[in-house]
Write a protein that holds these residues in place. Structure first.
Motif, short mmCIF file in Angstrom:
data_model
loop_
_atom_site.label_atom_id
_atom_site.label_comp_id
_atom_site.label_asym_id
_atom_site.label_seq_id
_atom_site.Cartn_x
_atom_site.Cartn_y
_atom_site.Cartn_z
N GLN A 149 0.83 -1.21 0.00
CA GLN A 149 0.00 0.00 0.00
C GLN A 149 0.87 1.26 0.00
O GLN A 149 1.77 1.41 0.83
CB GLN A 149 -0.89 0.03 1.25
N GLY A 150 0.59 2.14 -0.93
CA GLY A 150 1.29 3.42 -0.98
C GLY A 150 2.77 3.33 -1.28
O GLY A 150 3.49 4.31 -1.13
N HIS A 170 -3.05 2.84 -3.82
CA HIS A 170 -2.32 4.11 -3.67
C HIS A 170 -0.82 3.99 -4.02
O HIS A 170 -0.07 4.93 -3.78
CB HIS A 170 -2.46 4.66 -2.25
N ASP A 172 2.63 3.95 -6.24
CA ASP A 172 3.11 4.66 -7.43
C ASP A 172 3.83 3.67 -8.33
O ASP A 172 4.96 3.25 -8.05
CB ASP A 172 4.05 5.79 -7.02
#
Length: 260
Positions: A149-150, A170, A172
């Motif tokens: 996550q993230g 989330h 990238d």
């Protein structure tokens, strides 16, 4: 040596480039030359792209093998255990003093003990080297169900990796190389997949709600039953996602409709 220079030249690199540089150059060139990015009606360009891709793949594999077989490659994790081995060979704690009695017997005993210890130590070093090698090349390690996550995975290479059910919400993943990656039922909610290379990726049942797919290449990808509600795929009526040959059976499209 001429062949080696040619491999570096094919990837646009200087001799002695690191493995990271080799992988990055490979990703950049594949992104440019992959045949799926060439119009199907341009046979001349398709043949040229196919030949170029084969040349790029061959150069990368040869350079990777050289790096993997080289004990002094710069990208290899530091082997801190090697220092004691060097110190052990230079120091001689078991060497008897020439003036001591029973020199021959003690020398033989100590040499035997030293050789056995050195052999055991070398074996330990080899095991450690193999362990480091496996850890250093996570390219083939599965990440099924991984919590990412993230995570900042920009420009990372996950080609042919298995991330079934992984949580990439989330995250990238812009400009990442995800050729033939297995993201079945993965959570990519609000993930940034800007210009990601998802050629022939498995995205069956994946959650791509509100994900940024602008500039992504999903040619040949399997999006069966994937959820793309609210996903960014372009500006206005202009679609900026490549879906050539993609499987969209039962896919929930950005507008909420289901593709038949």
């Amino acid at each position: 040596m001429k062949e080696l220079e040619r491999y570096y030249k094919v990837l646009g690199l200087d001799h002695g480039a690191s493995l990271d540089e080799i992988n990055q150059a490979y990703k950049d060139l594949v992104f440019i030359w992959h045949p799926d990015r060439i119009p199907k009606d341009n046979q001349r360009l398709l043949e040229k792209a196919t030949a170029k891709l084969q040349e790029i793949n061959h150069a990368r594999e040869q350079l990777r093998q050289i790096h993997q077989n080289s004990p002094k490659r710069s990208n290899y994790p530091p082997k801190t255990e090697k220092q004691p081995a060097h110190a052990y060979k230079t120091a001689s704690p078991y060497q008897p003093h020439p003036s001591q009695p029973g020199q021959n017997s003690q020398t033989h005993s100590h040499k035997t003990h030293s050789q056995q210890t050195h052999s055991q130590h070398s074996h330990s070093q080899n095991n450690h080297q193999v362990h480091n090698h496996a850890a250093w090349r996570p390219h083939y390690r599965d990440l099924n169900g991984a919590d990412l996550q993230g995570a900042n995975l920009k420009e990372k290479d996950f080609s042919s990796r298995s991330l079934i059910g992984a949580d990439l919400s989330h995250a990238d993943l812009s400009d990442s190389f995800l050729h033939k990656v297995n993201l079945e039922k993965a959570n990519l909610y609000k993930a940034n997949l800007f210009r990601a290379n998802l050629l022939e990726a498995n995205l069956k049942g994946a959650n791509l709600q509100e994900a940024n797919l602008i500039g992504a290449d999903l040619s040949g990808a399997d999006l069966s039953a994937a959820d793309l509600r609210g996903a960014k795929i372009g500006f206005g009526k202009r679609i900026m996602v490549k879906l050539t040959g993609a499987i969209l059976t039962g896919t929930i499209l950005p507008d909420g409709s289901i593709h038949q």
